[in-house]
Design a protein around this motif. Structure first.
Motif, mmCIF file in Angstrom:
data_model
loop_
_atom_site.group_PDB
_atom_site.id
_atom_site.type_symbol
_atom_site.label_atom_id
_atom_site.label_comp_id
_atom_site.label_asym_id
_atom_site.label_seq_id
_atom_site.Cartn_x
_atom_site.Cartn_y
_atom_site.Cartn_z
ATOM 1 N N ALA A 23 -7.832 5.749 -2.085
ATOM 2 C CA ALA A 23 -9.145 5.756 -2.447
ATOM 3 C C ALA A 23 -9.917 7.093 -3.047
ATOM 4 N N ALA A 24 -9.297 7.812 -3.068
ATOM 5 C CA ALA A 24 -9.994 8.991 -4.280
ATOM 6 C C ALA A 24 -9.747 8.913 -5.114
ATOM 7 N N LEU A 25 -8.263 7.813 -6.089
ATOM 8 C CA LEU A 25 -8.583 7.623 -7.584
ATOM 9 C C LEU A 25 -9.172 6.100 -7.512
ATOM 10 N N ILE A 26 -9.666 5.394 -6.580
ATOM 11 C CA ILE A 26 -10.534 4.395 -7.339
ATOM 12 C C ILE A 26 -12.206 4.885 -7.033
ATOM 13 N N THR B 3 -9.966 0.751 5.095
ATOM 14 C CA THR B 3 -11.287 0.306 5.839
ATOM 15 C C THR B 3 -12.514 1.452 6.061
ATOM 16 N N ARG B 4 -11.842 2.408 6.453
ATOM 17 C CA ARG B 4 -12.664 3.578 7.267
ATOM 18 C C ARG B 4 -13.630 4.234 6.457
ATOM 19 N N ILE B 5 -12.583 4.470 5.083
ATOM 20 C CA ILE B 5 -13.343 5.233 3.761
ATOM 21 C C ILE B 5 -13.989 4.660 3.391
ATOM 22 N N LEU B 6 -13.843 3.380 2.619
ATOM 23 C CA LEU B 6 -14.213 2.403 2.059
ATOM 24 C C LEU B 6 -15.516 2.372 3.116
ATOM 25 N N THR B 7 -15.734 1.745 3.521
ATOM 26 C CA THR B 7 -16.824 1.573 4.436
ATOM 27 C C THR B 7 -18.157 2.608 4.518
ATOM 28 N N SER B 8 -17.899 3.598 5.154
ATOM 29 C CA SER B 8 -17.591 4.549 5.606
ATOM 30 C C SER B 8 -18.474 5.166 3.838
ATOM 31 N N ALA B 9 -17.752 5.618 2.855
ATOM 32 C CA ALA B 9 -18.347 5.599 1.515
ATOM 33 C C ALA B 9 -18.734 4.888 0.709
ATOM 34 N N LEU B 10 -19.244 3.443 0.329
ATOM 35 C CA LEU B 10 -19.575 2.380 0.412
ATOM 36 C C LEU B 10 -21.031 2.648 0.810
ATOM 37 N N PHE B 11 -21.157 2.535 2.331
ATOM 38 C CA PHE B 11 -22.055 3.263 3.322
ATOM 39 C C PHE B 11 -23.148 4.258 2.775
ATOM 40 N N ALA B 12 -22.669 5.538 2.625
ATOM 41 C CA ALA B 12 -22.826 6.574 1.997
ATOM 42 C C ALA B 12 -23.976 6.881 0.798
ATOM 43 N N VAL B 85 -15.191 11.276 1.220
ATOM 44 C CA VAL B 85 -14.232 10.999 2.117
ATOM 45 C C VAL B 85 -13.246 11.054 2.370
ATOM 46 N N ALA B 86 -12.393 10.359 1.908
ATOM 47 C CA ALA B 86 -11.163 10.757 1.408
ATOM 48 C C ALA B 86 -10.001 11.620 1.548
ATOM 49 N N LEU B 87 -11.489 13.637 1.213
ATOM 50 C CA LEU B 87 -11.226 14.120 0.582
ATOM 51 C C LEU B 87 -11.306 14.855 2.963
ATOM 52 N N MET B 88 -12.468 14.477 3.104
ATOM 53 C CA MET B 88 -12.578 14.305 4.714
ATOM 54 C C MET B 88 -11.950 14.151 5.250
ATOM 55 N N SER B 89 -11.187 12.652 5.437
ATOM 56 C CA SER B 89 -10.027 12.135 5.496
ATOM 57 C C SER B 89 -8.861 13.718 5.933
#
Lengths: 58, 233
Positions: A23-26, B3-12, B85-89
């Motif tokens: 995810a971070a790379l994306i 999905t959780r990372i993607l959804t949170s990141a896109l909303f934020a 969000v990836a770092l937060m996870s």
């Protein structure tokens, strides 16, 4: 916690790490393309944002 | 989890990016357009006999140009949000609490790492200023953001003076080494406009990052609650 549960938790955590790196790379790719690639079309479209966000521009 | 990372990141990222874009259009864009009048040679200010008014009409909304700026700002902050969000996870897996309130601190740390640290030696540039080769500056920019991000992580989660000492060195090193600078100053833009632009860019950047951190923490927690309920059911 028994041995089986420990293994499951560890493999879950490893998978989680891999997913987080992916995810971070994306995210990094998105920032690089929008903020740093010097192709002229991209540069012109993102020009004002690059300046306002403090990216090196021109 | 992806999905959780993607959804949170896109909303934020979309929400913080949209608000940031509007702030930039109102506070930063007029300063940039004013500078472009000097960059393009429409205005020339040097000389003791200069009578160029400091107040130029640079208002007005350009649909295509400003529309693209909104889209690209939302993209940039969505990209940042994916990393954040990836770092937060990963921090949560190590026992940190992630929510809207702690997200504020993540936002401040993000601003320092990504905006303030590189800007300390490579100030946000108004169009028309002299600068070193863009490739060299980009390498320095990425290196500084990387070391500052590591440093902020060490400050937040390090447990010894070794970690905090390493963080201080990582924060200082890029500035002691020095950012690429131009050989001569040739910029035609008044220094007042350049300083105004840098201050506005930093100010809006700080708001952007604090919002991004808060929203990322909030959506991360909310998405987690939803999936936990889903698994239980």
């Amino acid at each position: 916690m028994n041995a089986q549960a420990t293994t499951v938790s560890q493999s879950h955590s490893k998978a989680g790490f891999g997913i987080a790196v992916f995810a971070a790379l994306i995210g990094l790719a998105i920032v690089s393309i929008t903020g740093h690639v010097q192709a002229s079309t991209l540069h012109d479209a993102a020009h004002d944002v690059r300046h306002a966000t403090g990216f090196p521009c021109h | 989890m992806f999905t959780r990372i993607l959804t949170s990141a896109l909303f934020a990222g979309a929400a913080a990016g949209l608000i940031t874009a509007l702030l930039q259009l109102y506070f930063v864009q007029p300063v940039l357009l004013h500078a472009e009048l000097y960059e393009g040679g429409d205005l020339v200010h040097f000389g003791s006999s200069s009578t160029v008014s400091a107040h130029q009409d640079v208002s007005g909304f350009e649909a295509v140009r400003d529309g693209l700026s909104v889209v690209f700002t939302m993209l940039v902050y969505s990209g940042y949000a994916m990393v954040l969000v990836a770092l937060m996870s990963q921090a949560e897996e190590r026992g940190a609490t992630i929510n809207g309130r702690t997200g504020l601190m993540w936002g401040v740390a993000g601003f320092v790492a990504v905006h303030f640290a590189p800007g300390f030696s490579l100030a946000p540039e108004v169009p028309g200023v002299a600068a070193a080769d863009v490739g060299d500056r980009q390498i320095w920019w990425f290196a500084t953001v990387l070391t500052a991000t590591l440093a902020m992580w060490l400050i937040a989660f390090g447990k010894s003076w070794t970690a905090w000492g390493a963080a201080a060195i990582l924060l200082l090193a890029p500035h002691v080494i020095g950012a690429p600078e131009p050989a001569v100053f040739t910029g035609p833009v008044p220094t007042e406009i350049g300083a105004h632009f840098a201050a506005r860019a930093f100010g809006v950047g700080m708001v952007a990052w604090v919002l991004l951190g808060c929203l990322a923490g909030y959506f991360w927690q909310r998405e987690g609650t939803g999936s936990a309920n889903g698994q239980a059911a």
